[in-house]
Design a protein around this motif. Structure first.
Motif, PDB file in Angstrom:
ATOM      1  N   ASP A 168     -37.833 114.503   2.998  1.00  0.00           N
ATOM      2  CA  ASP A 168     -38.998 114.919   3.768  1.00  0.00           C
ATOM      3  C   ASP A 168     -39.389 116.344   3.402  1.00  0.00           C
ATOM      4  O   ASP A 168     -38.843 116.932   2.464  1.00  0.00           O
ATOM      5  N   ALA A 169     -40.327 116.926   4.135  1.00  0.00           N
ATOM      6  CA  ALA A 169     -40.819 118.268   3.830  1.00  0.00           C
ATOM      7  C   ALA A 169     -39.744 119.337   3.983  1.00  0.00           C
ATOM      8  O   ALA A 169     -39.811 120.379   3.340  1.00  0.00           O
TER       9      ALA A 169
ATOM     10  N   VAL B 115     -44.263 114.658   6.091  1.00  0.00           N
ATOM     11  CA  VAL B 115     -43.524 114.259   7.283  1.00  0.00           C
ATOM     12  C   VAL B 115     -42.204 115.008   7.362  1.00  0.00           C
ATOM     13  O   VAL B 115     -41.726 115.542   6.368  1.00  0.00           O
ATOM     14  N   LYS B 116     -41.651 115.059   8.582  1.00  0.00           N
ATOM     15  CA  LYS B 116     -40.309 115.590   8.757  1.00  0.00           C
ATOM     16  C   LYS B 116     -39.525 114.587   9.584  1.00  0.00           C
ATOM     17  O   LYS B 116     -40.095 113.882  10.426  1.00  0.00           O
ATOM     18  N   LYS B 117     -38.240 114.528   9.336  1.00  0.00           N
ATOM     19  CA  LYS B 117     -37.376 113.590  10.038  1.00  0.00           C
ATOM     20  C   LYS B 117     -37.289 113.990  11.508  1.00  0.00           C
ATOM     21  O   LYS B 117     -37.097 115.148  11.840  1.00  0.00           O
TER      22      LYS B 117
ATOM     23  N   VAL C  97     -40.090 109.474  11.793  1.00  0.00           N
ATOM     24  CA  VAL C  97     -40.567 110.736  11.232  1.00  0.00           C
ATOM     25  C   VAL C  97     -41.750 111.241  12.046  1.00  0.00           C
ATOM     26  O   VAL C  97     -42.387 110.492  12.788  1.00  0.00           O
ATOM     27  N   THR C  98     -42.042 112.539  11.900  1.00  0.00           N
ATOM     28  CA  THR C  98     -43.165 113.180  12.558  1.00  0.00           C
ATOM     29  C   THR C  98     -44.095 113.757  11.497  1.00  0.00           C
ATOM     30  O   THR C  98     -43.641 114.410  10.563  1.00  0.00           O
ATOM     31  N   VAL C  99     -45.400 113.534  11.649  1.00  0.00           N
ATOM     32  CA  VAL C  99     -46.395 114.045  10.704  1.00  0.00           C
ATOM     33  C   VAL C  99     -46.555 115.540  10.926  1.00  0.00           C
ATOM     34  O   VAL C  99     -46.660 116.002  12.062  1.00  0.00           O
TER      35      VAL C  99
ATOM     36  N   LEU D 138     -34.391 110.774   3.642  1.00  0.00           N
ATOM     37  CA  LEU D 138     -34.967 109.721   4.473  1.00  0.00           C
ATOM     38  C   LEU D 138     -34.373 108.377   4.088  1.00  0.00           C
ATOM     39  O   LEU D 138     -34.060 108.141   2.913  1.00  0.00           O
ATOM     40  N   THR D 139     -34.218 107.497   5.068  1.00  0.00           N
ATOM     41  CA  THR D 139     -33.735 106.141   4.831  1.00  0.00           C
ATOM     42  C   THR D 139     -34.640 105.156   5.562  1.00  0.00           C
ATOM     43  O   THR D 139     -35.397 105.540   6.455  1.00  0.00           O
TER      44      THR D 139
END
Length: 113
Positions: free
Chosen positions: A48-49, A110-112, A60-62, A54-55
């Motif tokens: 992610d960013a 995105v971020k986890k 995730v959050t935008v 990621l799996t």
């Protein structure tokens, strides 16, 4: 043609030889000549960013407003996307967003959660 492998972090083909290490000028990643990847097993890592791995099935959050191509809809910052599926390609996250429907996202936006 150069025998230097592409960068394992960003897949850039512009790496160069710096003594006992290879260096990527695009992302700054350095890797040892002895630690070359044995196969394609490491290619499936999508981050992610923030650099978290990621799996499939993650939430995730935008992190940026994203315009939906072909419509006037916008995916707003902070939108949570549940049960993502990782796919190959430029847009490496396949998901379903409430109110918008099925779409593909880039992992860099995105971020986890």
């Amino acid at each position: 043609m150069s025998d230097i492998p592409p960068c394992p972090a960003c897949k850039s083909p512009y790496g160069y030889d710096d003594g006992a290490m290879f260096v990527c000028p695009e992302c700054g990643h350095e890797w040892s000549k002895d630690a070359l990847p044995a196969g394609d097993g490491d290619d499936a890592v999508i981050r992610d960013a923030n650099g978290n791995v990621l799996t499939d099935g993650d939430t995730v959050t935008v992190i940026k407003d994203l315009k939906v191509k072909g419509t006037s809809l916008v995916v707003k910052v902070g939108t949570r996307v549940k049960n993502i599926r990782l796919v190959d390609g430029d847009h490496d996250i396949d998901c379903k967003i409430d109110g918008i429907g099925a779409m593909k996202l880039k992992s860099e936006f995105v971020k986890k959660a």
